[in-house]
Design a protein around this motif. Structure first.
Motif, PDB file in Angstrom:
ATOM      1  N   PRO A 124     -12.850 -11.218 -22.919  1.00 12.76           N
ATOM      2  CA  PRO A 124     -13.574 -12.721 -22.363  1.00 12.76           C
ATOM      3  C   PRO A 124     -13.422 -12.599 -20.943  1.00 12.76           C
ATOM      4  CG  PRO A 124     -11.863 -12.886 -24.545  1.00 12.76           C
ATOM      5  CD  PRO A 124     -11.868 -11.410 -24.036  1.00 12.76           C
ATOM      6  N   GLN A 125     -12.204 -12.150 -20.358  1.00 18.00           N
ATOM      7  CA  GLN A 125     -12.234 -12.247 -18.811  1.00 18.00           C
ATOM      8  C   GLN A 125     -13.086 -11.038 -18.199  1.00 18.00           C
ATOM      9  OE1 GLN A 125      -9.945 -14.190 -17.559  1.00 18.00           O
ATOM     10  NE2 GLN A 125      -9.551 -14.786 -19.352  1.00 18.00           N
ATOM     11  N   ILE A 126     -13.466  -9.954 -18.807  1.00 18.22           N
ATOM     12  CA  ILE A 126     -14.387  -9.066 -18.387  1.00 18.22           C
ATOM     13  C   ILE A 126     -15.815  -9.600 -18.337  1.00 18.22           C
ATOM     14  CG2 ILE A 126     -15.667  -6.894 -18.632  1.00 18.22           C
ATOM     15  CD1 ILE A 126     -12.723  -5.846 -19.633  1.00 18.22           C
ATOM     16  N   ARG A 127     -15.965 -10.344 -19.424  1.00 17.59           N
ATOM     17  CA  ARG A 127     -17.362 -11.178 -19.522  1.00 17.59           C
ATOM     18  C   ARG A 127     -17.419 -12.144 -18.509  1.00 17.59           C
ATOM     19  NH1 ARG A 127     -16.144 -11.098 -25.270  1.00 17.59           N
ATOM     20  NH2 ARG A 127     -17.119  -9.166 -25.970  1.00 17.59           N
ATOM     21  N   LEU A 128     -16.442 -13.053 -18.178  1.00 20.39           N
ATOM     22  CA  LEU A 128     -16.369 -14.042 -17.079  1.00 20.39           C
ATOM     23  C   LEU A 128     -16.522 -13.470 -15.997  1.00 20.39           C
ATOM     24  CD1 LEU A 128     -16.124 -16.878 -16.536  1.00 20.39           C
ATOM     25  CD2 LEU A 128     -13.479 -16.515 -16.345  1.00 20.39           C
ATOM     26  N   ILE A 129     -15.917 -12.433 -15.590  1.00 21.23           N
ATOM     27  CA  ILE A 129     -16.191 -11.594 -14.243  1.00 21.23           C
ATOM     28  C   ILE A 129     -17.584 -11.209 -14.184  1.00 21.23           C
ATOM     29  CG2 ILE A 129     -15.616  -9.533 -12.941  1.00 21.23           C
ATOM     30  CD1 ILE A 129     -12.728  -9.695 -14.303  1.00 21.23           C
ATOM     31  N   GLY A 130     -18.355 -10.767 -15.066  1.00 20.93           N
ATOM     32  CA  GLY A 130     -19.901 -10.339 -15.038  1.00 20.93           C
ATOM     33  C   GLY A 130     -20.477 -11.578 -14.831  1.00 20.93           C
ATOM     34  N   GLU A 131     -20.137 -12.584 -15.438  1.00 19.22           N
ATOM     35  CA  GLU A 131     -21.110 -13.948 -15.430  1.00 19.22           C
ATOM     36  C   GLU A 131     -20.822 -14.316 -13.770  1.00 19.22           C
ATOM     37  OE1 GLU A 131     -19.570 -16.790 -18.247  1.00 19.22           O
ATOM     38  OE2 GLU A 131     -20.468 -15.354 -20.007  1.00 19.22           O
ATOM     39  N   LEU A 132     -19.628 -14.402 -13.321  1.00 22.11           N
ATOM     40  CA  LEU A 132     -19.291 -14.944 -11.876  1.00 22.11           C
ATOM     41  C   LEU A 132     -20.053 -14.008 -10.890  1.00 22.11           C
ATOM     42  CD1 LEU A 132     -15.695 -15.732 -12.205  1.00 22.11           C
ATOM     43  CD2 LEU A 132     -17.550 -17.401 -12.074  1.00 22.11           C
ATOM     44  N   GLU A 133     -19.958 -12.571 -11.188  1.00 24.10           N
ATOM     45  CA  GLU A 133     -20.538 -11.685 -10.373  1.00 24.10           C
ATOM     46  C   GLU A 133     -22.189 -12.164 -10.428  1.00 24.10           C
ATOM     47  OE1 GLU A 133     -19.631  -7.920 -11.858  1.00 24.10           O
ATOM     48  OE2 GLU A 133     -17.627  -7.922 -10.384  1.00 24.10           O
ATOM     49  N   SER A 134     -22.724 -12.364 -11.309  1.00 23.13           N
ATOM     50  CA  SER A 134     -24.435 -12.572 -11.653  1.00 23.13           C
ATOM     51  C   SER A 134     -24.614 -13.997 -10.857  1.00 23.13           C
ATOM     52  CB  SER A 134     -24.665 -12.944 -12.939  1.00 23.13           C
ATOM     53  OG  SER A 134     -24.620 -11.490 -13.617  1.00 23.13           O
ATOM     54  N   ARG A 135     -23.698 -14.954 -10.793  1.00 21.69           N
ATOM     55  CA  ARG A 135     -23.800 -16.043 -10.092  1.00 21.69           C
ATOM     56  C   ARG A 135     -23.657 -16.152  -8.643  1.00 21.69           C
ATOM     57  NH1 ARG A 135     -26.647 -20.393  -9.489  1.00 21.69           N
ATOM     58  NH2 ARG A 135     -25.352 -22.205  -8.925  1.00 21.69           N
ATOM     59  N   ILE A 136     -22.713 -15.333  -8.198  1.00 19.09           N
ATOM     60  CA  ILE A 136     -22.449 -14.932  -6.825  1.00 19.09           C
ATOM     61  C   ILE A 136     -24.003 -14.364  -6.165  1.00 19.09           C
ATOM     62  CG2 ILE A 136     -21.383 -13.587  -5.129  1.00 19.09           C
ATOM     63  CD1 ILE A 136     -18.817 -14.072  -6.800  1.00 19.09           C
ATOM     64  N   SER A 137     -24.286 -13.505  -7.146  1.00 19.38           N
ATOM     65  CA  SER A 137     -25.744 -12.472  -6.399  1.00 19.38           C
ATOM     66  C   SER A 137     -26.829 -13.735  -6.507  1.00 19.38           C
ATOM     67  CB  SER A 137     -25.824 -11.663  -7.710  1.00 19.38           C
ATOM     68  OG  SER A 137     -25.056 -10.564  -7.496  1.00 19.38           O
ATOM     69  N   GLU A 138     -27.119 -14.484  -7.657  1.00 22.03           N
ATOM     70  CA  GLU A 138     -27.942 -15.707  -7.393  1.00 22.03           C
ATOM     71  C   GLU A 138     -27.709 -16.332  -6.145  1.00 22.03           C
ATOM     72  OE1 GLU A 138     -27.555 -17.748 -11.009  1.00 22.03           O
ATOM     73  OE2 GLU A 138     -28.191 -15.950 -12.534  1.00 22.03           O
ATOM     74  N   LEU A 139     -26.707 -16.880  -5.893  1.00 17.56           N
ATOM     75  CA  LEU A 139     -26.362 -17.949  -4.825  1.00 17.56           C
ATOM     76  C   LEU A 139     -26.567 -17.047  -3.583  1.00 17.56           C
ATOM     77  CD1 LEU A 139     -23.069 -19.497  -6.042  1.00 17.56           C
ATOM     78  CD2 LEU A 139     -25.417 -20.588  -5.873  1.00 17.56           C
ATOM     79  N   GLU A 140     -26.263 -15.776  -3.266  1.00 16.88           N
ATOM     80  CA  GLU A 140     -26.576 -14.927  -2.181  1.00 16.88           C
ATOM     81  C   GLU A 140     -27.971 -14.824  -2.021  1.00 16.88           C
ATOM     82  OE1 GLU A 140     -24.219 -11.584  -2.644  1.00 16.88           O
ATOM     83  OE2 GLU A 140     -22.521 -12.442  -1.814  1.00 16.88           O
ATOM     84  N   GLN A 141     -28.882 -14.740  -3.016  1.00 16.42           N
ATOM     85  CA  GLN A 141     -30.256 -14.428  -2.932  1.00 16.42           C
ATOM     86  C   GLN A 141     -31.034 -15.761  -2.709  1.00 16.42           C
ATOM     87  OE1 GLN A 141     -31.661 -12.798  -6.511  1.00 16.42           O
ATOM     88  NE2 GLN A 141     -30.570 -10.892  -6.260  1.00 16.42           N
ATOM     89  N   SER A 142     -30.279 -16.770  -2.886  1.00 14.29           N
ATOM     90  CA  SER A 142     -31.128 -18.076  -2.530  1.00 14.29           C
ATOM     91  C   SER A 142     -30.871 -18.679  -1.225  1.00 14.29           C
ATOM     92  CB  SER A 142     -30.723 -19.051  -3.702  1.00 14.29           C
ATOM     93  OG  SER A 142     -29.275 -19.400  -3.558  1.00 14.29           O
TER      94      SER A 142
END
Length: 143
Positions: A124-142
């Motif tokens: 669950p922690q690994i999945r959460l990290i993956g989700e957070l990394e995706s969200r960070i990428s989205e925010l950086e691209q926007s």
């Protein structure tokens, strides 16, 4: 189980710790072990805990050798297990492999417990990290 550690460096530090205790008659305080091994305080603390958890040393606190008003001195004492493993070559390094007292069923059960722990606690922690990394990428691209 790797009694002294998994990496060559970890095994060597643990071997040096046990050797220092052995060379001092099977009982050595922190000062003696530190002088013999050159381990840092943090490394010593870790080795005390790890070697005690693995049944190679017993830890005692000696009030008699402590300076007046000081905390008791931590002392490592070799266990019967350590003495048996030393006779089998624990301090010789090289290809020493401890014998396992576990049956195949016990190893399988331990493996199952480890897998369950990883599934329940780590994934669950690994999945959460993956989700957070995706969200960070989205925010950086926007930006």
């Amino acid at each position: 189980m790797a009694l002294l550690g998994r990496s060559p460096e970890s095994r060597e530090k643990s071997r040096a710790f046990v050797q220092a205790v052995y060379d001092n008659g099977g009982r050595a305080d922190t000062k003696i072990v530190r002088q013999a091994t050159g381990l840092t305080r943090g490394e010593l603390k870790y080795r005390y805990e790890m070697l005690e958890d693995r049944g190679l040393i017993r830890v005692e606190y000696d009030f008699d050798i402590a300076a007046t008003g000081e905390s008791p001195v931590k002392v490592a004492i070799l266990t019967e297990l350590a003495e048996r493993e030393i006779r089998k070559g624990l301090l010789q390094g090289g290809q020493y492999q401890p014998e396992s007292d576990l049956s195949l069923d016990e190893v399988a059960e331990s493996l199952q417990e480890t897998q369950e722990f990883i599934s329940d606690n780590m994934l669950p922690q690994i999945r959460l990290i993956g989700e957070l990394e995706s969200r960070i990428s989205e925010l950086e691209q926007s930006k």
